[in-house]
Structure formats: C-alpha cells, structure tokens
Enzyme design. Structure first.
Site, PDB file in Angstrom:
ATOM      1  CE  LYS A  13      35.291  81.730 -67.908  1.00 41.63           C
ATOM      2  NZ  LYS A  13      36.370  82.301 -67.060  1.00 41.63           N
ATOM      3  NE  ARG A  88      38.634  75.976 -66.882  1.00 39.01           N
ATOM      4  CZ  ARG A  88      37.609  76.520 -66.200  1.00 39.01           C
ATOM      5  NH1 ARG A  88      36.380  76.330 -66.573  1.00 39.01           N
ATOM      6  NH2 ARG A  88      37.855  77.269 -65.155  1.00 39.01           N
ATOM      7  NE  ARG A 127      34.917  84.342 -58.469  1.00 44.67           N
ATOM      8  CZ  ARG A 127      35.290  83.912 -59.670  1.00 44.67           C
ATOM      9  NH1 ARG A 127      34.547  84.181 -60.714  1.00 44.67           N
ATOM     10  NH2 ARG A 127      36.395  83.231 -59.836  1.00 44.67           N
ATOM     11  NE  ARG A 139      35.046  79.502 -57.682  1.00 40.77           N
ATOM     12  CZ  ARG A 139      35.198  79.565 -59.002  1.00 40.77           C
ATOM     13  NH1 ARG A 139      34.341  80.262 -59.732  1.00 40.77           N
ATOM     14  NH2 ARG A 139      36.204  78.958 -59.589  1.00 40.77           N
ATOM     15  NE  ARG A 150      40.315  79.270 -60.450  1.00 37.34           N
ATOM     16  CZ  ARG A 150      39.649  80.250 -59.835  1.00 37.34           C
ATOM     17  NH1 ARG A 150      40.014  80.655 -58.628  1.00 37.34           N
ATOM     18  NH2 ARG A 150      38.626  80.812 -60.423  1.00 37.34           N
TER      19      ARG A 150
HETATM   20  P1  AMP Z   1      35.285  77.733 -62.940  1.00 39.95           P
HETATM   21  O1  AMP Z   1      34.102  77.908 -62.028  1.00 39.95           O
HETATM   22  O2  AMP Z   1      34.893  77.765 -64.389  1.00 39.95           O
HETATM   23  O3  AMP Z   1      36.385  78.731 -62.622  1.00 39.95           O
HETATM   24  O4  AMP Z   1      35.872  76.284 -62.664  1.00 39.95           O
HETATM   25  C1  AMP Z   1      36.367  75.912 -61.387  1.00 39.95           C
HETATM   26  C2  AMP Z   1      37.189  74.637 -61.503  1.00 39.95           C
HETATM   27  O5  AMP Z   1      36.364  73.576 -61.998  1.00 39.95           O
HETATM   28  C3  AMP Z   1      38.362  74.714 -62.480  1.00 39.95           C
HETATM   29  O6  AMP Z   1      39.519  75.276 -61.905  1.00 39.95           O
HETATM   30  C4  AMP Z   1      38.536  73.232 -62.816  1.00 39.95           C
HETATM   31  O7  AMP Z   1      39.174  72.526 -61.765  1.00 39.95           O
HETATM   32  C5  AMP Z   1      37.094  72.741 -62.881  1.00 39.95           C
HETATM   33  N1  AMP Z   1      36.532  72.911 -64.235  1.00 39.95           N
HETATM   34  C6  AMP Z   1      35.479  73.711 -64.610  1.00 39.95           C
HETATM   35  N2  AMP Z   1      35.229  73.602 -65.924  1.00 39.95           N
HETATM   36  C7  AMP Z   1      36.143  72.720 -66.412  1.00 39.95           C
HETATM   37  C8  AMP Z   1      36.412  72.210 -67.702  1.00 39.95           C
HETATM   38  N3  AMP Z   1      35.705  72.589 -68.782  1.00 39.95           N
HETATM   39  N4  AMP Z   1      37.437  71.314 -67.823  1.00 39.95           N
HETATM   40  C9  AMP Z   1      38.150  70.913 -66.762  1.00 39.95           C
HETATM   41  N5  AMP Z   1      37.971  71.375 -65.524  1.00 39.95           N
HETATM   42  C10 AMP Z   1      36.972  72.275 -65.327  1.00 39.95           C
END
Ligand code: AMP
Length: 193
Positions: A13, A88, A127, A139, A150
């Site tokens: 993404k 999400r 990554r 990260r 996740r």
């Molecule tokens: P990402 O970078 O999109 O993989 O997000 C990393 C982490 O941020 C996720 O595992 C969640 O803990 C939190 N997070 C990001 N976007 C959301 C969302 N829309 N709703 C809830 N938690 C989120």
C-alpha cells in the site's frame, strides 16, 4: 480524486501510495505514519498509541477517526487524497463515509491489493532490512510476533471492508503479487476507467 488502498501489512500500500502521489499530485494520508509521528513527538495521542502499535493491535476508532477528520480539512487534501491504512474497521469506514458525505463527497475507488499471506513476512523483513541499509530506524512492529498480531487484526477487523466496499460498488481488486511496476499499471488502468 479520493482513493483508498486496502490490503494487509506488507501488501504494498505504501509503495503504491507514493507512486500515486507523484502521478496525481495529491497527498498520501497514512494513519500509520501520522501515529508514528505522534509517538516520536510524544504527543498525548502518541503516548497512548505506542504500546498498542508495538503490540500489533489497532488504535481505538475514535482516535484515528479524529486524526483523519482533522487531516482532510487541510488545504493540500482539498483536491483529493490517497488513504493508506485507513479505514481499518467497518466503524471507521462508516465514519469516513459520513465525513465525506457532509461535504457532498465520496471515495472514487477502493483498491484492494490481494496478496498471499505466506509472502507477507518476507516482505516485512525486506522493508526492515531496507530501512537498516538507509540508516533509518526499523519500525518497532516489523517483527514476526507483531506481524502475527497485525495479520490477526487485519483478518478480524479490516478484511470485512472488502465486502463492505463491494456492496457499495466502490471495490476494485488488483493482484498485489505482481512486480511493483505491474501493480502500478493495473491501478492506473482501473483509475482511468
Ligand atoms: P500501518 O503503518 O498502517 O501498518 O499501521 C501501523 C499501526 O498503527 C497499526 O498496526 C495500528 O496499531 C496503528 N494504526 C494505523 N492505522 C490505523 C487505523 N486506521 N486504525 C487503527 N489503528 C491504526
């Protein structure tokens, strides 16, 4: 243009969002990036979100909905945006729908990157290795234990969005296992239709 990218962690993404930013000149709104910035700046939201994110589970809906509601009001988002990692949950999708409807707007397309789960761990490890090579911090949730969580969160809370957006007629799917260039071309073709 208002686009949402849907797919599990490691689906590509972020990579595709960066490319869409260049082609369409609209910003990428990544709730993950916004939350990581809040953690780094130790804001009240960041302090609350850090442990939740490190554990690979979702931050509460009201927190991310509030962040996105503020972000889409900013000037650069007026012409459109690419949502990466939001919504999400179905509750977030409904809240987004209400926010946009209040402005007479809607998402133009929801693009789901369909990938084999078996490829995701390798992608997330790649990554992490690339971040190290660039001298950037890895990260804290790009490790096998957090990735498992996740993926669980994705299956239980986010995957139902495929059906949600299929029923609204907004869902488009792309084979996310193809090389990056071909995924980009497939997305471009979908958006031209
Ligand atoms: P990402 O970078 O999109 O993989 O997000 C990393 C982490 O941020 C996720 O595992 C969640 O803990 C939190 N997070 C990001 N976007 C959301 C969302 N829309 N709703 C809830 N938690 C989120």
């Amino acid at each position: 243009m208002r686009i949402m990218l849907l797919g599990p962690p490691g689906a590509g993404k972020g990579t595709q969002a960066t490319r869409l930013v260049e082609t369409h000149g609209i910003p990428q709104l990544s709730t993950g990036d916004m939350l990581r910035a809040a953690v780094k700046a130790q804001t009240p939201i960041g302090l609350q979100a850090k442990a939740v994110m490190d554990a690979g589970i979702l931050v509460p809906d009201d927190v991310v909905i509030g962040i996105v509601a503020d972000r889409i009001e900013e000037q650069d988002a007026k012409r459109g945006f690419i949502l990466d990692g939001f919504p999400r949950t179905v509750a977030q999708a409904e809240a987004l729908g209400r926010m946009l409807a209040a402005k007479g707007l809607a998402l133009d397309a929801v693009i789901e990157l369909v990938v084999d789960e078996s490829a995701l761990l390798a992608r997330v490890q790649k990554r992490a290795a690339e971040a190290v090579a660039r001298g950037e911090p890895v990260r804290t949730d790009d490790n096998p234990a957090a990735l498992r969580k996740r993926l669980e969160a994705y299956r239980a809370q986010t995957a139902p969005l495929s059906e949600y957006y299929r029923s609204t007629g907004q869902l488009r799917t792309v084979d996310g296992m193809l090389p990056v260039e071909l995924v980009s071309s497939a997305i471009a073709a979908l958006l031209q239709r």
